[in-house]
Design a protein around this motif. Sequence first.
Motif, PDB file in Angstrom:
ATOM      1  N   ALA A 258      14.183  -9.477 -14.186  1.00 27.02           N
ATOM      2  CA  ALA A 258      13.829 -10.605 -13.316  1.00 27.02           C
ATOM      3  C   ALA A 258      13.493 -11.857 -14.115  1.00 27.02           C
ATOM      4  O   ALA A 258      13.585 -12.980 -13.599  1.00 27.02           O
ATOM      5  N   TYR A 259      13.145 -11.686 -15.371  1.00 29.61           N
ATOM      6  CA  TYR A 259      12.786 -12.813 -16.245  1.00 29.61           C
ATOM      7  C   TYR A 259      13.986 -13.694 -16.581  1.00 29.61           C
ATOM      8  O   TYR A 259      13.822 -14.861 -16.922  1.00 29.61           O
ATOM      9  N   PHE A 260      15.197 -13.173 -16.442  1.00 30.08           N
ATOM     10  CA  PHE A 260      16.404 -13.891 -16.851  1.00 30.08           C
ATOM     11  C   PHE A 260      16.893 -14.811 -15.726  1.00 30.08           C
ATOM     12  O   PHE A 260      17.964 -14.600 -15.151  1.00 30.08           O
ATOM     13  N   LYS A 261      16.130 -15.828 -15.418  1.00 24.14           N
ATOM     14  CA  LYS A 261      16.438 -16.691 -14.267  1.00 24.14           C
ATOM     15  C   LYS A 261      17.809 -17.358 -14.381  1.00 24.14           C
ATOM     16  O   LYS A 261      18.598 -17.365 -13.436  1.00 24.14           O
ATOM     17  N   ARG A 262      18.095 -17.958 -15.549  1.00 23.85           N
ATOM     18  CA  ARG A 262      19.358 -18.691 -15.720  1.00 23.85           C
ATOM     19  C   ARG A 262      20.550 -17.735 -15.653  1.00 23.85           C
ATOM     20  O   ARG A 262      21.544 -17.997 -14.961  1.00 23.85           O
ATOM     21  N   LEU A 263      20.458 -16.615 -16.338  1.00 27.38           N
ATOM     22  CA  LEU A 263      21.543 -15.635 -16.319  1.00 27.38           C
ATOM     23  C   LEU A 263      21.755 -15.075 -14.917  1.00 27.38           C
ATOM     24  O   LEU A 263      22.895 -14.998 -14.439  1.00 27.38           O
ATOM     25  N   ASN A 264      20.678 -14.705 -14.245  1.00 24.58           N
ATOM     26  CA  ASN A 264      20.813 -14.092 -12.924  1.00 24.58           C
ATOM     27  C   ASN A 264      21.418 -15.059 -11.915  1.00 24.58           C
ATOM     28  O   ASN A 264      22.203 -14.652 -11.045  1.00 24.58           O
ATOM     29  N   ALA A 265      21.078 -16.342 -12.040  1.00 26.71           N
ATOM     30  CA  ALA A 265      21.678 -17.345 -11.155  1.00 26.71           C
ATOM     31  C   ALA A 265      23.181 -17.464 -11.422  1.00 26.71           C
ATOM     32  O   ALA A 265      23.987 -17.591 -10.483  1.00 26.71           O
ATOM     33  N   TRP A 266      23.569 -17.419 -12.689  1.00 28.03           N
ATOM     34  CA  TRP A 266      24.988 -17.490 -13.056  1.00 28.03           C
ATOM     35  C   TRP A 266      25.739 -16.281 -12.520  1.00 28.03           C
ATOM     36  O   TRP A 266      26.825 -16.417 -11.949  1.00 28.03           O
ATOM     37  N   LEU A 267      25.165 -15.092 -12.685  1.00 28.04           N
ATOM     38  CA  LEU A 267      25.807 -13.881 -12.182  1.00 28.04           C
ATOM     39  C   LEU A 267      25.988 -13.946 -10.670  1.00 28.04           C
ATOM     40  O   LEU A 267      27.060 -13.615 -10.142  1.00 28.04           O
ATOM     41  N   THR A 268      24.948 -14.402  -9.986  1.00 25.93           N
ATOM     42  CA  THR A 268      25.032 -14.530  -8.530  1.00 25.93           C
ATOM     43  C   THR A 268      26.132 -15.511  -8.130  1.00 25.93           C
ATOM     44  O   THR A 268      26.875 -15.269  -7.167  1.00 25.93           O
ATOM     45  N   SER A 269      26.254 -16.596  -8.886  1.00 28.77           N
ATOM     46  CA  SER A 269      27.291 -17.602  -8.586  1.00 28.77           C
ATOM     47  C   SER A 269      28.698 -17.043  -8.771  1.00 28.77           C
ATOM     48  O   SER A 269      29.659 -17.576  -8.207  1.00 28.77           O
ATOM     49  N   LYS A 270      28.814 -15.968  -9.544  1.00 30.81           N
ATOM     50  CA  LYS A 270      30.116 -15.330  -9.767  1.00 30.81           C
ATOM     51  C   LYS A 270      30.368 -14.188  -8.774  1.00 30.81           C
ATOM     52  O   LYS A 270      31.326 -13.428  -8.918  1.00 30.81           O
TER      53      LYS A 270
ATOM     54  N   VAL B 111      35.643 -14.647 -27.114  1.00 27.44           N
ATOM     55  CA  VAL B 111      35.709 -15.756 -26.145  1.00 27.44           C
ATOM     56  C   VAL B 111      37.123 -15.892 -25.598  1.00 27.44           C
ATOM     57  O   VAL B 111      37.333 -16.049 -24.385  1.00 27.44           O
ATOM     58  N   ASP B 112      38.121 -15.792 -26.477  1.00 24.13           N
ATOM     59  CA  ASP B 112      39.517 -15.893 -26.042  1.00 24.13           C
ATOM     60  C   ASP B 112      39.914 -14.719 -25.146  1.00 24.13           C
ATOM     61  O   ASP B 112      40.760 -14.874 -24.255  1.00 24.13           O
ATOM     62  N   LEU B 113      39.320 -13.554 -25.381  1.00 22.85           N
ATOM     63  CA  LEU B 113      39.629 -12.376 -24.576  1.00 22.85           C
ATOM     64  C   LEU B 113      39.287 -12.613 -23.109  1.00 22.85           C
ATOM     65  O   LEU B 113      40.005 -12.156 -22.209  1.00 22.85           O
ATOM     66  N   TYR B 114      38.209 -13.358 -22.877  1.00 24.10           N
ATOM     67  CA  TYR B 114      37.759 -13.611 -21.497  1.00 24.10           C
ATOM     68  C   TYR B 114      38.152 -14.993 -20.986  1.00 24.10           C
ATOM     69  O   TYR B 114      38.384 -15.175 -19.796  1.00 24.10           O
ATOM     70  N   GLY B 115      38.202 -15.962 -21.879  1.00 23.30           N
ATOM     71  CA  GLY B 115      38.386 -17.349 -21.478  1.00 23.30           C
ATOM     72  C   GLY B 115      37.041 -18.055 -21.473  1.00 23.30           C
ATOM     73  O   GLY B 115      36.047 -17.504 -20.957  1.00 23.30           O
ATOM     74  N   LYS B 116      36.986 -19.236 -22.065  1.00 21.54           N
ATOM     75  CA  LYS B 116      35.711 -19.926 -22.258  1.00 21.54           C
ATOM     76  C   LYS B 116      34.941 -20.124 -20.958  1.00 21.54           C
ATOM     77  O   LYS B 116      33.711 -20.026 -20.929  1.00 21.54           O
ATOM     78  N   ASP B 117      35.650 -20.391 -19.863  1.00 22.43           N
ATOM     79  CA  ASP B 117      34.989 -20.630 -18.580  1.00 22.43           C
ATOM     80  C   ASP B 117      34.385 -19.363 -17.974  1.00 22.43           C
ATOM     81  O   ASP B 117      33.592 -19.446 -17.025  1.00 22.43           O
ATOM     82  N   GLN B 118      34.755 -18.206 -18.506  1.00 24.36           N
ATOM     83  CA  GLN B 118      34.270 -16.938 -17.963  1.00 24.36           C
ATOM     84  C   GLN B 118      33.138 -16.346 -18.806  1.00 24.36           C
ATOM     85  O   GLN B 118      32.688 -15.231 -18.530  1.00 24.36           O
TER      86      GLN B 118
END
Length: 303
Positions: free
Chosen positions: A262-274, A227-234
């Motif tokens: 396609a089943y990973f709705k929450r993850l895919n939305a997060w990736l798109t937001s990034k 987590v520290d390697l990336y930062g909690k917000d990332q």
Amino acid sequence: MKLHITNETSRLKSVVLGVANSNGGEPDLEEAYDPKSIKHIKEGTYPKEKDMVEEMDAVASILKKYNVEVFRPQIIKDYNQIFSRDIGFVIDDKFVFANILPDREKEIKAIDFVIKTLDDDNKIRLPEHCHIEGGDVMPHGDYILVGTYRGEDYSDFITARTNVEAVDELQKLFPHKTVKSFNLRKSNTDPKANALHLDCCFQPVGDKFAIIHKNGFLEEEEYNWLVDLYGKDQVFEIDAQDMYDMNSNIFSISEKVVISDAYFKRLNAWLTSKGILVETVDYREIAKQEGLLRCSTLPLIRE
């Protein structure tokens, strides 16, 4: 072929993608190597070959769309060859043969036509006592991140695939890198409490992000190190159900493009937001064998 892999997300140029053809049908319970497969055998929901072939062909189509050179293993009759990640991995310009479960040694021979194109100096075979599978190994710049299991009961777990001896051997082979290992949670019976490989509970994505499941790690300080390697917000945190569904086992074509279920709705939305383009496939049948997109790919060259 000149191999080149230094991380998980740089532009992919060449890859081995497993095959589901002539898969051998549903195994007997005693032939299953993970609790998720066991669950689906017991429930009568084990995946059908036709469905898995379609799922993998969809991945091949996306890879070719991005001009990735795709190799497929030679088909062995009645044999599971889906998870090419298990049989070897590339670090820098070296191909390391995995010391996998003895019953699966045929799989590496099915990509011999690729391995023959490599210089002998760039092929590494670990000592027999070193157990390792590619799903536990992640090149990360100056680091090699490795999933392992340090418990004295290692031999009791069919789900413990990489031992500490292999971790130590990697450090000797790549002295210019820091090999950082992670003690993973193992279970022969509960797929929601079993991190089969490191990529079942963690994966880098994009240029500065990661997906992670805290309970996949037995040592909290090792989870915190990531987590520290990336930062909690990332970091995108997933729960036990997400790990069971294989949310951390997507696959990067580049820092800007990933293949995801396609089943990973929450993850895919997060990736798109990034700002990451998500190419989706249906991989629900493959997932029943406790593996997903990263598990079924073996990258050979990234830019």
